[in-house]
Each structure stands twice: as structure tokens, then as C-alpha cells.
Design an enzyme around this catalytic site. Structure first.
Site, PDB file in Angstrom:
ATOM      1  N   HIS A  74      66.064 -16.631 -20.230  1.00 11.34           N
ATOM      2  CA  HIS A  74      64.957 -16.976 -20.962  1.00 11.34           C
ATOM      3  C   HIS A  74      64.436 -15.972 -22.231  1.00 11.34           C
ATOM      4  CE1 HIS A  74      61.008 -18.312 -21.730  1.00 11.34           C
ATOM      5  NE2 HIS A  74      60.470 -17.111 -21.327  1.00 11.34           N
ATOM      6  N   ASP A 103      67.911 -18.774 -55.700  1.00  8.28           N
ATOM      7  CA  ASP A 103      68.185 -19.077 -54.524  1.00  8.28           C
ATOM      8  C   ASP A 103      68.323 -17.571 -53.737  1.00  8.28           C
ATOM      9  OD1 ASP A 103      70.266 -19.137 -52.130  1.00  8.28           O
ATOM     10  OD2 ASP A 103      70.610 -21.200 -52.950  1.00  8.28           O
ATOM     11  N   TRP A 139      65.796  -9.020 -19.774  1.00 13.13           N
ATOM     12  CA  TRP A 139      66.161  -8.849 -21.179  1.00 13.13           C
ATOM     13  C   TRP A 139      66.223  -7.503 -21.502  1.00 13.13           C
ATOM     14  CZ3 TRP A 139      64.197  -7.328 -25.756  1.00 13.13           C
ATOM     15  CH2 TRP A 139      62.670  -6.736 -25.838  1.00 13.13           C
ATOM     16  N   SER A 167      74.669 -10.749 -37.223  1.00 16.49           N
ATOM     17  CA  SER A 167      73.682 -11.959 -38.043  1.00 16.49           C
ATOM     18  C   SER A 167      72.497 -11.416 -38.549  1.00 16.49           C
ATOM     19  CB  SER A 167      73.495 -12.987 -37.027  1.00 16.49           C
ATOM     20  OG  SER A 167      72.717 -13.834 -37.570  1.00 16.49           O
ATOM     21  N   SER A 168      71.556 -10.757 -37.916  1.00 22.59           N
ATOM     22  CA  SER A 168      70.436 -10.104 -38.118  1.00 22.59           C
ATOM     23  C   SER A 168      70.458  -9.115 -39.301  1.00 22.59           C
ATOM     24  CB  SER A 168      69.650  -9.505 -36.960  1.00 22.59           C
ATOM     25  OG  SER A 168      69.062 -10.505 -36.052  1.00 22.59           O
ATOM     26  N   HIS A 251      60.629  -1.640 -29.561  1.00 28.97           N
ATOM     27  CA  HIS A 251      59.364  -1.603 -29.965  1.00 28.97           C
ATOM     28  C   HIS A 251      59.229  -2.240 -31.331  1.00 28.97           C
ATOM     29  CE1 HIS A 251      55.140  -1.876 -29.934  1.00 28.97           C
ATOM     30  NE2 HIS A 251      55.027  -1.250 -31.331  1.00 28.97           N
ATOM     31  N   GLU A 253      61.279  -3.863 -32.664  1.00 25.23           N
ATOM     32  CA  GLU A 253      61.650  -5.417 -32.652  1.00 25.23           C
ATOM     33  C   GLU A 253      60.283  -6.316 -32.167  1.00 25.23           C
ATOM     34  OE1 GLU A 253      64.255  -7.236 -32.818  1.00 25.23           O
ATOM     35  OE2 GLU A 253      63.650  -9.046 -31.597  1.00 25.23           O
ATOM     36  N   TYR A 255      57.578  -5.991 -33.465  1.00 27.09           N
ATOM     37  CA  TYR A 255      56.885  -6.032 -34.618  1.00 27.09           C
ATOM     38  C   TYR A 255      57.677  -7.096 -35.780  1.00 27.09           C
ATOM     39  CZ  TYR A 255      52.999  -3.724 -33.300  1.00 27.09           C
ATOM     40  OH  TYR A 255      51.891  -3.284 -32.687  1.00 27.09           O
ATOM     41  N   SER A 266      48.484 -14.980 -43.387  1.00 27.80           N
ATOM     42  CA  SER A 266      47.892 -14.810 -44.630  1.00 27.80           C
ATOM     43  C   SER A 266      47.907 -15.610 -45.615  1.00 27.80           C
ATOM     44  CB  SER A 266      48.159 -13.338 -45.158  1.00 27.80           C
ATOM     45  OG  SER A 266      48.235 -12.277 -44.032  1.00 27.80           O
ATOM     46  N   HIS A 300      55.693   4.178 -24.646  1.00 26.27           N
ATOM     47  CA  HIS A 300      54.646   3.695 -24.078  1.00 26.27           C
ATOM     48  C   HIS A 300      55.232   2.640 -22.919  1.00 26.27           C
ATOM     49  CE1 HIS A 300      53.882   0.496 -27.625  1.00 26.27           C
ATOM     50  NE2 HIS A 300      54.827  -0.150 -26.810  1.00 26.27           N
ATOM     51  N   HIS A 301      56.415   2.025 -23.181  1.00 30.39           N
ATOM     52  CA  HIS A 301      56.957   1.340 -22.096  1.00 30.39           C
ATOM     53  C   HIS A 301      57.458   2.011 -21.016  1.00 30.39           C
ATOM     54  CE1 HIS A 301      56.909  -2.309 -24.891  1.00 30.39           C
ATOM     55  NE2 HIS A 301      56.942  -1.484 -25.761  1.00 30.39           N
ATOM     56  N   THR A 326      46.146  -3.112 -37.146  1.00 26.73           N
ATOM     57  CA  THR A 326      46.098  -4.318 -36.671  1.00 26.73           C
ATOM     58  C   THR A 326      44.621  -4.979 -36.859  1.00 26.73           C
ATOM     59  OG1 THR A 326      47.727  -3.842 -35.114  1.00 26.73           O
ATOM     60  CG2 THR A 326      46.871  -5.742 -34.688  1.00 26.73           C
ATOM     61  N   LYS A 329      43.816  -5.979 -40.361  1.00 27.87           N
ATOM     62  CA  LYS A 329      44.401  -7.306 -40.517  1.00 27.87           C
ATOM     63  C   LYS A 329      43.391  -8.457 -40.099  1.00 27.87           C
ATOM     64  CE  LYS A 329      48.400  -7.113 -42.044  1.00 27.87           C
ATOM     65  NZ  LYS A 329      49.435  -7.687 -42.691  1.00 27.87           N
ATOM     66  N   ARG A 448      56.022  -8.478 -11.790  1.00 30.44           N
ATOM     67  CA  ARG A 448      56.901  -9.468 -12.514  1.00 30.44           C
ATOM     68  C   ARG A 448      58.175  -9.721 -12.214  1.00 30.44           C
ATOM     69  NH1 ARG A 448      58.089  -6.319 -18.159  1.00 30.44           N
ATOM     70  NH2 ARG A 448      59.159  -8.108 -18.722  1.00 30.44           N
TER      71      ARG A 448
HETATM   72  C1  HEM Z   1      47.820  -3.454 -30.529  1.00 32.34           C
HETATM   73  C2  HEM Z   1      49.029  -3.590 -30.413  1.00 32.34           C
HETATM   74  C3  HEM Z   1      49.920  -3.472 -29.211  1.00 32.34           C
HETATM   75  C4  HEM Z   1      50.012  -2.727 -28.424  1.00 32.34           C
HETATM   76  C5  HEM Z   1      48.689  -1.443 -27.979  1.00 32.34           C
HETATM   77  C6  HEM Z   1      50.644  -2.899 -27.286  1.00 32.34           C
HETATM   78  C7  HEM Z   1      51.137  -2.220 -26.182  1.00 32.34           C
HETATM   79  C8  HEM Z   1      52.013  -2.378 -25.230  1.00 32.34           C
HETATM   80  C9  HEM Z   1      52.359  -1.654 -24.053  1.00 32.34           C
HETATM   81  C10 HEM Z   1      51.630  -0.337 -23.794  1.00 32.34           C
HETATM   82  C11 HEM Z   1      53.353  -2.330 -23.401  1.00 32.34           C
HETATM   83  C12 HEM Z   1      53.983  -1.763 -22.006  1.00 32.34           C
HETATM   84  C13 HEM Z   1      53.137  -2.237 -20.768  1.00 32.34           C
HETATM   85  C14 HEM Z   1      54.120  -1.909 -19.526  1.00 32.34           C
HETATM   86  O1  HEM Z   1      55.224  -2.219 -19.405  1.00 32.34           O
HETATM   87  O2  HEM Z   1      53.537  -1.238 -18.691  1.00 32.34           O
HETATM   88  C15 HEM Z   1      53.539  -3.385 -23.818  1.00 32.34           C
HETATM   89  C16 HEM Z   1      54.672  -4.269 -23.677  1.00 32.34           C
HETATM   90  C17 HEM Z   1      54.971  -5.294 -24.319  1.00 32.34           C
HETATM   91  N1  HEM Z   1      54.628  -5.690 -25.453  1.00 32.34           N
HETATM   92 FE1  HEM Z   1      52.863  -4.720 -26.500  1.00 32.34          FE
HETATM   93  N2  HEM Z   1      51.404  -3.882 -27.417  1.00 32.34           N
HETATM   94  C18 HEM Z   1      50.836  -4.275 -28.837  1.00 32.34           C
HETATM   95  C19 HEM Z   1      51.267  -5.494 -29.601  1.00 32.34           C
HETATM   96  C20 HEM Z   1      52.420  -6.172 -29.325  1.00 32.34           C
HETATM   97  C21 HEM Z   1      52.953  -7.278 -30.274  1.00 32.34           C
HETATM   98  C22 HEM Z   1      52.561  -7.464 -31.505  1.00 32.34           C
HETATM   99  C23 HEM Z   1      54.022  -7.746 -29.506  1.00 32.34           C
HETATM  100  C24 HEM Z   1      54.980  -8.858 -29.974  1.00 32.34           C
HETATM  101  C25 HEM Z   1      54.797  -9.606 -30.638  1.00 32.34           C
HETATM  102  C26 HEM Z   1      54.152  -7.042 -28.166  1.00 32.34           C
HETATM  103  C27 HEM Z   1      55.205  -7.250 -27.262  1.00 32.34           C
HETATM  104  C28 HEM Z   1      55.204  -6.696 -26.084  1.00 32.34           C
HETATM  105  C29 HEM Z   1      56.419  -7.154 -25.080  1.00 32.34           C
HETATM  106  C30 HEM Z   1      57.564  -8.066 -25.244  1.00 32.34           C
HETATM  107  C31 HEM Z   1      56.279  -6.258 -24.008  1.00 32.34           C
HETATM  108  C32 HEM Z   1      56.976  -5.921 -22.709  1.00 32.34           C
HETATM  109  C33 HEM Z   1      58.336  -5.731 -22.779  1.00 32.34           C
HETATM  110  C34 HEM Z   1      58.961  -5.864 -21.337  1.00 32.34           C
HETATM  111  O3  HEM Z   1      58.712  -5.086 -20.656  1.00 32.34           O
HETATM  112  O4  HEM Z   1      59.868  -6.754 -21.317  1.00 32.34           O
HETATM  113  N3  HEM Z   1      53.196  -6.231 -28.118  1.00 32.34           N
HETATM  114  N4  HEM Z   1      52.766  -3.592 -25.110  1.00 32.34           N
HETATM  115 CU   LIG Z   2      55.900  -1.459 -27.254  1.00 29.67          CU
END
Ligand code: HEM
Ligand SMILES: [Cu+2]
Lengths: 525, 295
Positions: A74, A103, A139, A167-168, A251, A253, A255, A266, A300-301, A326, A329, A448
Site C-alpha cells: 500500500h 512541448d 515501505w 523514471s523519476s 525526508h 521525498e 517534500y 497557489s 527526526h525519523h 511552511t 505559505k 502502527r
Molecule cells: C511542519 C512540517 C513537518 C514536520 C515538523 C514533520 C515531522 C515529522 C516527524 C518528526 C516524523 C517522525 C515521527 C516518528 O516516526 O516518530 C514524521 C513522519 C512522517 N512524515 Fe512528517 N513532518 C512534516 C511534514 C510532512 C509532510 C509535508 C509530509 C508529506 C507530504 C510528511 C510525511 C511524513 C511521513 C510519510 C512520515 C512517516 C514515515 C514512516 O515512518 O513511514 N511530513 N514527520
Molecule cells: Cu521527515
């Protein structure tokens, strides 16, 4: 030169070969968008399986092994198959139209970038039928789950990811070159529409980090089959190293998956607020700042893996810094609407929902960014709630808004506004019903990626599953609306949205097969 | 932004889809081959896929590039088109830079953090409890678990083959520069000479590299399996070697085209793109030589 002029003006080829051999940015854009929609439903079906199993505590429908395969596939399909290709499709349609180019800069490469994808996903999906099953390591494919304990299909996973990466990268190169080299004479960088700016920066991020993904899957492959020890401490490597390399890719990614949506919003907000965008320059700078910061926040992950204290602090503060651009914006979008003469057609509804709900995701992100607090939240449903708020009402709503907004220009037909409103409200309710309760169960400690859970989480999980079924079925309505529009929609006007500005609206409706074969004269406008 | 009027948008082309099928067969075949070796099952189909895929890819490259060259020689390409190719190639090289950046980053992390931590250094050095007898060093001759990852007898002496290789590769960048200068002066004999010499230097480099690998495997017990030193050593030098191979093929194609009378003093993007690639590979080697062999 006359033979060449002729090739420029003929229409699309007849039959199926049009789609396979095309070098036309509009055809390729359509291919990307249709492909992405199909992937959305395949990934959605997997989400359906997950939510059906979690409808009640206990194991009812699937085995835990299969459950893990579902969560993994998924995530991979939604990210690499649905969201990313949808944005590339939008870029294909819109970037040349918005900058007055005939084009994309490298049309054949463009076709190649697209046609790699169906093969890549055929390979990935085929793993579901292999002995040992599909990838089941999430994933994020952390080592040693993806090395020592991986199912044999990991090999196919690695090569499928390589294809997606190729591709990307090629697609991103095309976008960057188009923007730098194909602008209509007189269009300066600071005249670019924000959608184009966002994609320029997204393309840069893609070229910078997709190779890092390629490197990390290659090291996984080597560890699995060729005896290296990158991620094995027994050989002097380190499983935590995997996480560093992976998140250095992943990370940025996230964005990559949201900046183009920022661009879409916008474009839409000024149109329906009938006011120029507030603070164009600040918007561009904020996007650049976000892209820069996205390279220095990855760990931060990994707050809970046992990093040195200095690392925890560094990554905590840099992550929090991202909230500043952010916030700029969000502030500018709201200021654009302030005192505007607003109307609420479907694209605008999705855009406003984007602002509100994405902000919720950003705020939960800030909570997660607090390292000591993250020790509690990490790997719980709170994280799932966070990233779904930024990805579903964020990226996906951005894509849907863009489709409603530009569909009249693409197809020459108007969608049914009433059905569009239904689509929006059902999606809006569905999304919140699905993901808001996840915050609560997450804070209460529900982990999770598990097929079963403790009884006290039962009520919220049932709500979540009901919301998910609602959201999923609502997207069938979206498909119905799209088909109905193309088949029997009312004829759209040259300028379907009163407040819309920009080059893409200056071409006839529907946009002819070839546009801007001679560049528009911007000086006279 | 001068002549915008005649941007060449090619008509339908079958090369991309052939390329996509070829890539699918090649990578799918490679995956299936590795998979069947692991499962000890029959690998005939995988081999057929891999080989036919590689053939199709090669054919695609030849056909596609030939089409582009023919279009260019017909004068279909404006200055703007030329810029598209230049920008495209530059960004492609940037993506390659990031690929190597990841591996250099790995080497850095391993040496500065992972290996010392395994020996108990720092407040996170708990891993030392797993293998108390482990001693950190670099080059890491003995992995924490030597049964699984057999020890290295000796590492490559940087002042023999690697130094020679450095001279060869850096020298080849200069000979290529000389070839480019000759091309600009329309001095075709010199162009052929310098370009040919560049290729010879590149191939010699590759030959020595292969010799070094054999030496490492047969005499030094330095292999992919000998722990993290072997892993980083072979991945970095291996991917670099693969790029030298690709670069040499590109240069050979360029030499062939020179003999066909292609390229003029002011229009020779194909040559420049190949040269950029070669210089990039050369720069990567300088980093490799210092961080992998010397330090
Ligand atoms: C203010 C902006 C953001 C902050 C401060 C933030 C912060 C964080 C942090 C600290 C985690 C880790 C949490 C953990 O695993 O304990 C996390 C996970 C995640 N964030 Fe964000 N994030 C932000 C914006 C975004 C945006 C814009 C996206 C995607 C469009 C995003 C997608 C994700 C995803 C996919 C995960 C989980 C990944 C995984 O463990 O599978 N985040 N974020
Ligand atoms: Cu991140």
C-alpha cells in the site's frame, strides 16, 4: 524546415499507437494521470484490506504475514505509483502551457520516463504471487527486515525500485530543462507561475535524492545476495546506517510529494479569491527554504534509535525550523483570500480543505519533532495520523483540485458542479473520519503496522474503518465524474474561471494538440 | 533566449517503448537470475530474459542515438535545442554525483561512527557488549564476527597500482582536453591521436583494476564478504570501474564518429557530453584514491 513544420501541426495519431509512441506532452500527461488513478485504486484496495482487518480487534480476515505485505505494498504503491506520477502528469500538461513552450524539452525521453512505470509496477505487483509473498518489511524497508529476514521477493522489489528511480530522475531532468530553457521570450524566473516554481524545486529534489534511494536498495541487494555487511554489525556495518541513508532520501521525498501540491494551491486560491497571490516572492523563497531544510532534518525519523544527544538536538531544531517557511505559505494563502470576492467551486473547496487539513498535519509534525515527546509517539498511530493528514488531504487533495481546475482546459468540457460538490464533501468527511481518530489511539499507545490491537482501541478503530470505506467509495464517484465530463460534459468556455490568469488560459478550449508552436509574445500583454 | 521559433519536437518514436521493454527484461532477468540462484532453481528463462533485454537495450541506444545524430546533421536543431541537451546532460551527471555521494557518506559514517561505536567508544557504544573482543581499526582487518566475515590478510598498497591508476586517469583527462582543443582547431589527425590515447589510458586503467581485484581476492583475502572494509572498498571502486567502462564505451563511439567525419569546430555537443562524463569519472577517482586507499 518545411517538413519539420508539418510534423508540428498534425494532430494525434490514430489508434493505440498514439499512446505508446507519442512524444506529445499532453498525451504523456494524460498517460501519467490515468496510470496514477489506476494505482490509486490498487493501493486503495490494499488499504481496504487493512481497514477491514482492523475493523474489529482480533484476527478475522487475513494472516499477519499477509497484513504486513498489504501495508508495505500500500505504502509503496501510493507513494511511487499514485502521488508521484500524478504530479509528473500535471507537470507534463501544465508546465509547457504555463511557460509558453511548444512541448517538454526532451519529448522522447519524456515518453521513456512514463513507459518505464507500468513495467516497474508490474514487477512490483508480481511479487504478491511469489513463494514467500510480497515484500513485508514496510515501505521503509529497514534492515535487517529487508536483508536477513526478507522474503525472497526482495530481489524483485529492489529492481522495481530501480526502475521507478530511473523514471523519476529522467522525468525530473526533463522538467528542469524545460523550465530553464523553454520559457517564452520575456518570461523571467520571477514571472514563473508558482506551480512551475514548485515543480522546478521538486525536480531538483528528485534528481538529488532518487540516486540515494538507488544506492540504498543496491546495498540491500548486496547484503542479501553477495555477502556484504553494510547493515550488519557482525561485519562492522550498522543497521542504523540503513536508516540514515534511507531517510536522507525519504525526508526530501515527502517534500517531493507535497511541493507540487503547494504550487497547485497557489494557482487556485488567487483564481477563486479574484485577487493576485499575496507575497509571490516570499512564496518562492519559502519553497526554496523548505527544499534546503529538507536535506538536514532526516534523522527526526530516528530519534529513538540511540543517536548521540547532539544529533537529537540538531535534528529537533532544524525540523522545527521547517515550520517557519511552511507557516509563511499558509499565511500567504490565507492573506490572498482575505477580503477577496470568493466563490466556492469544487477546485476551491479542495484547495481550502487542503490549507486547513494540511496545517493539522503540519502541527502534528511539530509535535513529533519534539525529540523527547517523540519517544512516546514514535511508531504509533499518531505518526500514521500525521503523515496521512499531509498526504491525503495534502498531496491527494492537491491533485484532485488540480484536475477539477484544469480539466475544462484539457478536455474542453465542464464537469458537473453539483457532483463535484458531493465528491468534495463526502471526501472531506471521509478523510477526517478516517484519520482524526488515529491521533487519539496513537497518543494512547496503539502501535502502527499491527493486524490486531487491544480492546480499548476498538471504538476509534471502527470509526476509522467506516471513514476509510466512505472515502474509498467516494473516489468511485470521482471516476464517474471524470468519465461523464469527458463523454457528455457541457462545453467549457475559453476562460472557464472568471478570475483565472496565466498563459494556459490563453489557448483555445480544449487545448489543441500542439500549443505555442510559435512562442507567445509576452511583451504585448 | 534567442531563436525560439524552431524548436524541434520529434514525431512519434518507437525507441522509448523499446527501451522500456529492454530495461524491464534486463532488470527483471537480473532479478530472476539472482532469485533462482538463491532458490537453486532453474535459471534458463532468467538468462534468456537478461540477455535478450541487454541486446534490446544496446539496440535501442544505437538506434535512438543514431536518430538524434541524423537529425542534428540535417540541421534540425537550433541553439535552444542544443541547450536542452547540455542542461539535460549536466543534470544527469549531477544525479550520478549524488549516487556516489551516498556511498562516500556510508564510508564516512562507518569510519567515524559505526566502527568506533562497535568498540565501545562514546556513550552509545553499547554494541561492544555483543563482541567484547572486537577492536576498532581502519582498515578493518577483522570484523566483529570473523566466522561469518573472514578476516583480511592485507589491504591494497596505495602506492603501487592505485597510484599508477591515478596517473593514468588524471592523465587521460588532459589528453581528452588536448583532443577537444584539436577538434576546435579542426586538426583532425591530432584529434584522433589524443582521443585514441585517452581510450588507451582508460582501458589500461580498467585492466589494472581487474588485476588488482584478482590480486585482492586470491592473495590478500580481501573480498566483498570480508566485512565492512571489503564491502565499501569493492562497492566504491566497483561502481567507479563500471563508470570508467561506460565512459570508455562512450569515447570509443566518439572515436568512431570522428572517423566518420562527424563534429565541427563549433558544433560537437556529443563530444563535449562524453568529455564531461569522463572528467566526472576522473574527479570521483580522485576522491576515491584519497578516501578509500590513502586515508
Ligand atoms: C511542519 C512540517 C513537518 C514536520 C515538523 C514533520 C515531522 C515529522 C516527524 C518528526 C516524523 C517522525 C515521527 C516518528 O516516526 O516518530 C514524521 C513522519 C512522517 N512524515 Fe512528517 N513532518 C512534516 C511534514 C510532512 C509532510 C509535508 C509530509 C508529506 C507530504 C510528511 C510525511 C511524513 C511521513 C510519510 C512520515 C512517516 C514515515 C514512516 O515512518 O513511514 N511530513 N514527520
Ligand atoms: Cu521527515
Amino acid at each position: 524546415m518545411s517538413a519539420h513544420a508539418e510534423t508540428m501541426h498534425h494532430g494525434p495519431a490514430k489508434g493505440f499507437s498514439r499512446w505508446i509512441l507519442t512524444t506529445n506532452h499532453k498525451d504523456i500527461g494524460t498517460l501519467y494521470l490515468v496510470f496514477s488513478l489506476i494505482m490509486l485504486f490498487i493501493g486503495g484496495t490494499m488499504a481496504f484490506v487493512i481497514r477491514a482487518e482492523l475493523f474489529q480487534p482480533g484476527l478475522q480476515l487475513v494472516m499477519p504475514e499477509f497484513f504486513n505485505q498489504m501495508t508495505t505494498m500500500h505504502g509503496l504503491i501510493m507513494i511511487f505509483g499514485a502521488v508521484m506520477p500524478a504530479f509528473v502528469g500535471l507537470a507534463n500538461w501544465q508546465v509547457p502551457l504555463m511557460i509558453g513552450a511548444p512541448d517538454m524539452a526532451l519529448p522522447r525521453l519524456n515518453n521513456f520516463s512514463f513507459w518505464i512505470l507500468p513495467f516497474a509496477f508490474a514487477m512490483l505487483l508480481s511479487t504478491l504471487f511469489m513463494p514467500g509473498g510480497a515484500p513485508d518489511f514496510g515501505w521503509t524497508f529497514y534492515a535487517p527486515l529487508s536483508t536477513t529476514y526478507a522474503p525472497p521477493s526482495v530481489t524483485f522489489f529492489v529492481f522495481a525500485v530501480h526502475m521507478m528511480g530511473i523514471s523519476s530522475i529522467l522525468g525530473a531532468i526533463n522538467v528542469i530543462v524545460t523550465i530553464f530553457n523553454m520559457r517564452a521570450p520575456g518570461m523571467k524566473m520571477m514571472d514563473l507561475p508558482l506551480f512551475v516554481w514548485s515543480w522546478l524545486i521538486t525536480a531538483f529534489l528528485l534528481i538529488a535524492v532518487m540516486p540515494v534511494l538507488a544506492a540504498v536498495v543496491t546495498m540491500v541487494l548486496m547484503d542479501v545476495h553477495f555477502g556484504t555487511s553494510f547493515f550488519s554489525a557482525a561485519g562492522g556495518g550498522d543497521p542504523v546506517l540503513f536508516q540514515h541513508v534511507f531517510w536522507f532520501f525519504a525526508h526530501p521525498e515527502v517534500y517531493i510529494m507535497v511541493l507540487p501540491a503547494f504550487g497547485v494551491i497557489s494557482e487556485i486560491i488567487p483564481t477563486f479569491a479574484r485577487k493576485p497571490l499575496f507575497g509571490y516572492r516570499a512564496m518562492v523563497l519559502a519553497t526554496v527554504a523548505i527544499a534546503f531544510l529538507s536535506f538536514i532534518v532526516w534523522a527526526h525519523h530516528m530519534f529513538t534509535v540511540g543517536m548521540p544527544l547532539a544529533g537529537e538536538l540538531f535534528f529537533m531544531y532544524t525540523t522545527m525550523l521547517i515550520a517557519v517557511p511552511t507557516g509563511v505559505k499558509v499565511f500567504n494563502w490565507i492573506s490572498t483570500m482575505f477580503k477577496g470576492s470568493m466563490t466556492f467551486e469544487t477546485p476551491m473547496l479542495f484547495a481550502i480543505a487542503f490549507i486547513v487539513l494540511f496545517t493539522i498535519g503540519g502541527l502534528s509534525g511539530l509535535m513529533l519533532a519534539i525529540a523527547p515527546a517523540d519517544f512516546q509517539y514514535h511508531d504509533t498511530y499518531f505518526v500514521v495520523a500525521h503523515f496521512h493528514y499531509v498526504l491525503v488531504p495534502g498531496s491527494v487533495f492537491g491533485i484532485i483540485a488540480a484536475v477539477y481546475y484544469w480539466l475544462p482546459k484539457w478536455s474542453g468540457k465542464m464537469y458537473d458542479e453539483k457532483l463535484g460538490q458531493w465528491h468534495f464533501w463526502l471526501s472531506f468527511i471521509g478523510v477526517n473520519l478516517t484519520f482524526f481518530p488515529m491521533h487519539f489511539v496513537g497518543l494512547a499507545g496503539m502501535p502502527r503496522r499491527i493486524p490486531d490491537y487491544a480492546l480499548q482501541f476498538a471504538d476509534f478503530n471502527m470509526l476509522t474503518s467506516l471513514g476509510a470505506f466512505l472515502f474509498g467509495t467516494t473516489q468511485l464517484l470521482f471516476v464517474y465524474i471524470l468519465i461523464k465530463t469527458v463523454r457528455s460534459g457541457k462545453k467549457a468556455e475559453q476562460l472557464p474561471w472568471e478570475g483565472a490568469r496565466g498563459l494556459e488560459w490563453s489557448v483555445p478550449t480544449p487545448a489543441p494538440y500542439h500549443t505555442f508552436t510559435t512562442p507567445p509574445d509576452l511583451e504585448r500583454k | 533566449m534567442a531563436q525560439h521559433s524552431a524548436y524541434y519536437v520529434p514525431p512519434q518514436s518507437h525507441w522509448p517503448i523499446i527501451g522500456a521493454v529492454g530495461l524491464f527484461l534486463t532488470l527483471g532477468g537480473a532479478a530472476a537470475l539472482i532469485y533462482s540462484l538463491q532458490q537453486e532453481s532453474d535459471s534458463l528463462l532468467a538468462q534468456i530474459m537478461l540477455n535478450s533485454g541487454a541486446l534490446i537495450l544496446a539496440g535501442m541506444m544505437i538506434g535512438w542515438f543514431a536518430a538524434v545524430i541524423a537529425e542534428s546533421r540535417q540541421g534540425l536543431y537550433s541553439a535552444q535545442m542544443d541547450r536542452s541537451f547540455r542542461y539535460g546532460m549536466s543534470w544527469f551527471i549531477f544525479s550520478e554525483v549524488m549516487f556516489f555521494f551516498a556511498f562516500f557518506g556510508v564510508l564516512f559514517y562507518i569510519r567515524v561512527f559505526a566502527v568506533p561505536w562497535l568498540d565501545g567508544e562514546g556513550d552509545k557504544g553499547l554494541a561492544s557488549m555483543l563482541w567484547p573482543q572486537f577492536q576498532a581499526s581502519w582498515p578493518l582487518m577483522q570484523a566483529p564476527n570473523p566466522d561469518q566475515f573472514p578476516p583480511i590478510r592485507e589491504v591494497i598498497n596505495p602506492w603501487h597500482i592505485p597510484l599508477i591508476n591515478t596517473v593514468l586517469l588524471v592523465g587521460s583527462s588532459f589528453t581528452l582536453l588536448a583532443a577537444h582543443k584539436a577538434l576546435k582547431r579542426e586538426d583532425r589527425p591530432k584529434l584522433k591521436g589524443w582521443l585514441g590515447l585517452t581510450i588507451v589510458l582508460g582501458l589500461t586503467f580498467l585492466g589494472l583494476q581487474i588485476y588488482e581485484y584478482i590480486h585482492a581476492y586470491t592473495e590478500l583475502d580481501l573480498t566483498l564478504k570480508s566485512g565492512i572494509y571489503g564491502a565499501t572498498f569493492f562497492m566504491l571502486t566497483g561502481f567507479h570501474g563500471a563508470h570508467v567502462t561506460i565512459g570508455s564505451i562512450i569515447l570509443l563511439v566518439l572515436l568512431f564518429r570522428v572517423f566518420q567525419g562527424h563534429f565541427t569546430p563549433d558544433k560537437h555537443f556529443g563530444f563535449e557530453a562524453g568529455a564531461w562524463y569522463w572528467h566526472f569519472v576522473d574527479v570521483v577517482w580522485i576522491f576515491l584514491f584519497t578516501t578509500v586507499y590513502l586515508l
